[in-house]
Design an enzyme around this catalytic site. Structure first.
Site, PDB file in Angstrom:
ATOM      1  N   GLY A  70      32.308 -18.387 -12.081  1.00  0.00           N
ATOM      2  CA  GLY A  70      32.815 -17.038 -11.863  1.00  0.00           C
ATOM      3  C   GLY A  70      31.717 -16.053 -11.471  1.00  0.00           C
ATOM      4  O   GLY A  70      31.917 -15.196 -10.610  1.00  0.00           O
ATOM      5  N   THR A  71      30.572 -16.165 -12.111  1.00  0.00           N
ATOM      6  CA  THR A  71      29.484 -15.228 -11.823  1.00  0.00           C
ATOM      7  C   THR A  71      29.063 -15.335 -10.363  1.00  0.00           C
ATOM      8  O   THR A  71      28.903 -14.324  -9.669  1.00  0.00           O
ATOM      9  CB  THR A  71      28.284 -15.511 -12.752  1.00  0.00           C
ATOM     10  OG1 THR A  71      28.726 -15.336 -14.105  1.00  0.00           O
ATOM     11  CG2 THR A  71      27.124 -14.575 -12.474  1.00  0.00           C
ATOM     12  N   ASN A 151      38.498  -9.571 -19.862  1.00  0.00           N
ATOM     13  CA  ASN A 151      38.098 -10.628 -20.792  1.00  0.00           C
ATOM     14  C   ASN A 151      38.118 -10.201 -22.253  1.00  0.00           C
ATOM     15  O   ASN A 151      38.325 -11.007 -23.139  1.00  0.00           O
ATOM     16  CB  ASN A 151      36.711 -11.162 -20.427  1.00  0.00           C
ATOM     17  CG  ASN A 151      35.729 -10.078 -20.066  1.00  0.00           C
ATOM     18  OD1 ASN A 151      35.999  -9.233 -19.214  1.00  0.00           O
ATOM     19  ND2 ASN A 151      34.578 -10.089 -20.708  1.00  0.00           N
ATOM     20  N   GLN A 179      39.828 -14.445 -15.800  1.00  0.00           N
ATOM     21  CA  GLN A 179      40.568 -14.498 -17.066  1.00  0.00           C
ATOM     22  C   GLN A 179      42.081 -14.581 -16.880  1.00  0.00           C
ATOM     23  O   GLN A 179      42.802 -14.644 -17.874  1.00  0.00           O
ATOM     24  CB  GLN A 179      40.228 -13.278 -17.939  1.00  0.00           C
ATOM     25  CG  GLN A 179      38.812 -13.276 -18.478  1.00  0.00           C
ATOM     26  CD  GLN A 179      38.566 -14.344 -19.531  1.00  0.00           C
ATOM     27  OE1 GLN A 179      39.499 -14.960 -20.075  1.00  0.00           O
ATOM     28  NE2 GLN A 179      37.307 -14.580 -19.853  1.00  0.00           N
ATOM     29  N   SER A 199      37.142 -19.454 -12.280  1.00  0.00           N
ATOM     30  CA  SER A 199      36.129 -20.285 -12.938  1.00  0.00           C
ATOM     31  C   SER A 199      36.792 -21.372 -13.767  1.00  0.00           C
ATOM     32  O   SER A 199      37.655 -21.080 -14.598  1.00  0.00           O
ATOM     33  CB  SER A 199      35.279 -19.391 -13.847  1.00  0.00           C
ATOM     34  OG  SER A 199      34.337 -20.168 -14.555  1.00  0.00           O
ATOM     35  N   HIS A 201      35.919 -23.315 -16.252  1.00  0.00           N
ATOM     36  CA  HIS A 201      35.789 -23.495 -17.706  1.00  0.00           C
ATOM     37  C   HIS A 201      36.657 -22.549 -18.516  1.00  0.00           C
ATOM     38  O   HIS A 201      36.735 -22.656 -19.734  1.00  0.00           O
ATOM     39  CB  HIS A 201      34.320 -23.433 -18.152  1.00  0.00           C
ATOM     40  CG  HIS A 201      33.712 -22.068 -18.226  1.00  0.00           C
ATOM     41  ND1 HIS A 201      33.566 -21.413 -19.428  1.00  0.00           N
ATOM     42  CD2 HIS A 201      33.179 -21.263 -17.292  1.00  0.00           C
ATOM     43  CE1 HIS A 201      32.957 -20.240 -19.204  1.00  0.00           C
ATOM     44  NE2 HIS A 201      32.712 -20.134 -17.916  1.00  0.00           N
ATOM     45  N   THR A 237      24.494 -28.932  -1.608  1.00  0.00           N
ATOM     46  CA  THR A 237      25.351 -30.104  -1.833  1.00  0.00           C
ATOM     47  C   THR A 237      26.299 -29.820  -2.988  1.00  0.00           C
ATOM     48  O   THR A 237      25.875 -29.357  -4.048  1.00  0.00           O
ATOM     49  CB  THR A 237      24.472 -31.334  -2.138  1.00  0.00           C
ATOM     50  OG1 THR A 237      23.600 -31.515  -1.029  1.00  0.00           O
ATOM     51  CG2 THR A 237      25.312 -32.583  -2.348  1.00  0.00           C
ATOM     52  N   CYS A 325      28.702 -12.864 -23.428  1.00  0.00           N
ATOM     53  CA  CYS A 325      27.394 -12.467 -22.890  1.00  0.00           C
ATOM     54  C   CYS A 325      26.784 -11.351 -23.707  1.00  0.00           C
ATOM     55  O   CYS A 325      25.591 -11.302 -23.918  1.00  0.00           O
ATOM     56  CB  CYS A 325      27.535 -11.965 -21.456  1.00  0.00           C
ATOM     57  SG  CYS A 325      28.677 -12.916 -20.494  1.00  0.00           S
TER      58      CYS A 325
END
Ligand SMILES: Cc1ncc(COP(=O)(O)O)c(C=O)c1O
Length: 385
Positions: A70-71, A151, A179, A199, A201, A237, A325
């Protein structure tokens, strides 16, 4: 007993996703850019994942660019549009005060390079009003970036209405759907977005894999330069197993979305109502706005959120104080501050975010423990005063 209530920080890998990934890790070692058999097999893995991700958000496979999460997707959207549109003289960016750091810190970096940045306020509800955007936007605005779901408090922004205003002024629209993807039905086209971040995860896929959806025809410069991977939009890659996991997680989310949203919404509401009923001095933050079904953010009068988090962890319950974070820093939440909450409430709030493996029994075990834990902490804090 250990109970995980922090699914907005990250989710456990789904067993089926794990299986797909281990097969790909073991068998598909080719470089997807190689023309030979091994390379083409790896490329086929990417192609399938690209279709799966596109289906999750109603995009075209060719519009999906894989990233490291996501970042990176947020950085790519903001920096990529800024670079592409710089020559047009549009030097203004608009976002909201409650964006994730991936957006806010990137905007700060762009501001240092001469971009004008406006952050739209959110009211006490945690929602941006279309009028605030109408006031801020000009014909020099390059991009409006508004997160889909927050989030920390789970509020869902009216992206569609905001996108319509942005487009009237010729600005592009990015939405951070990290989110919401996998929790709500996310339709990038219906939202009116030009770019959308997600994202893996956050929806039972692996860490380090995500995507930026770029609507066909949208001008975005590559920020990762090198070879011609991802149609020259993101060099490097590809993380083939991670991307296979992202695709499998997207496919899994599609099949479970509605049933899980209903189940988790009911569990979350049970949790909230019972906490408000049984623990005095509590309030839910952002409750009056549309929210993702798994998230609640609750203030506890007279308590430091970090102390509550640690006390609950000792009892076996993993919750969080806002975003992963910024937790550990004792910084008050920028989201709760932006909502205008008094300073004590920005520091006494915890986030509980439910997920696939949580059960009613776990919620009830938590509810049974919480009043005692809170009572003890309040006694200690009261004695210190
Ligand atoms: C709204 C939002 N955007 C972006 C990110 C960053 O995603 P990643 O962890 O994949 O870099 C997160 C993660 O917490 C998030 O919640």
């Amino acid at each position: 007993m250990r109970v995980y209530f922090d699914h907005n920080a990250t989710t456990p890998l789904d067993p089926e996703v794990f299986e797909v990934m281990t097969r790909v890790l073991g068998e598909e070692f080719g470089n997807p850019s190689s023309v030979h058999h091994f390379g083409q097999r790896a490329k086929a893995v990417l192609d399938e994942a690209r279709s799966q991700v596109a289906r999750l958000i109603n995009g075209e496979p060719s519009e999906v660019v894989f990233t490291s999460g996501g970042t990176e997707a947020d950085n790519f959207a903001l920096r990529g549009v800024a670079e592409a549109l710089e020559p047009t003289g549009r030097r203004h960016l608009v976002a909201t005060t409650i964006e994730h750091e991936a957006v806010l810190v990137t905007l700060k970096a762009l501001a240092r390079r001469g971009w004008t940045v406006t952050l739209l306020p959110v009211g006490a509800t945690g929602i941006v009003s279309p009028d605030a955007l109408r006031e801020a936007i000009t014909d020099r605005t390059a991009l409006v970036s508004v997160m889909h779901a927050n989030n920390e408090i789970g509020t869902v922004q009216p992206v569609e209405a905001l996108a319509a205003i942005a487009h009237e002024h010729g600005a592009l629209v990015h939405t951070d759907a990290v989110q919401s993807a996998g929790k709500l039905a996310v339709d990038a086209r219906a939202l009116g977005a030009d770019l959308l971040s997600l994202s893996a995860h956050k929806f039972y896929g692996p860490k380090g894999a995500g995507a930026l959806w770029i609507k066909r025809g949208t001008r975005v410069a590559a920020i990762m330069t090198g070879g011609r991977h991802e149609r020259s939009r993101r060099a490097g890659t590809e993380n083939v197993a991670g991307i296979a996991g992202l695709g499998a997680a997207a496919a899994r989310a599609m099949t479970k979305l509605d049933a899980e949203a209903t189940r988790l919404g009911a569990l979350r509401d049970r949790l909230e109502h019972r906490i408000l009923d049984t623990v005095p001095g509590t309030a839910v933050n952002g409750a009056r706005a549309p929210r993702v079904p798994n998230t609640t953010n609750i203030s506890f009068d007279g308590i430091e959120a970090e102390s509550l988090l640690i006390a609950l962890d000792l009892e076996g319950f993993a919750v969080s104080t806002g975003s992963a974070c910024s937790s550990g820093t004792l910084e008050p939440s920028h989201v709760l501050r932006a909502m205008g909450l008094p300073s004590h409430r920005t520091q006494n709030s915890i986030r509980i975010s439910l997920g696939a493996r949580n059960t009613e029994a776990e919620v009830d075990a938590f509810l049974a423990k919480l009043p005692t834990v809170v009572g003890k902490l309040r006694t200690v804090t009261g004695a210190r005063r």
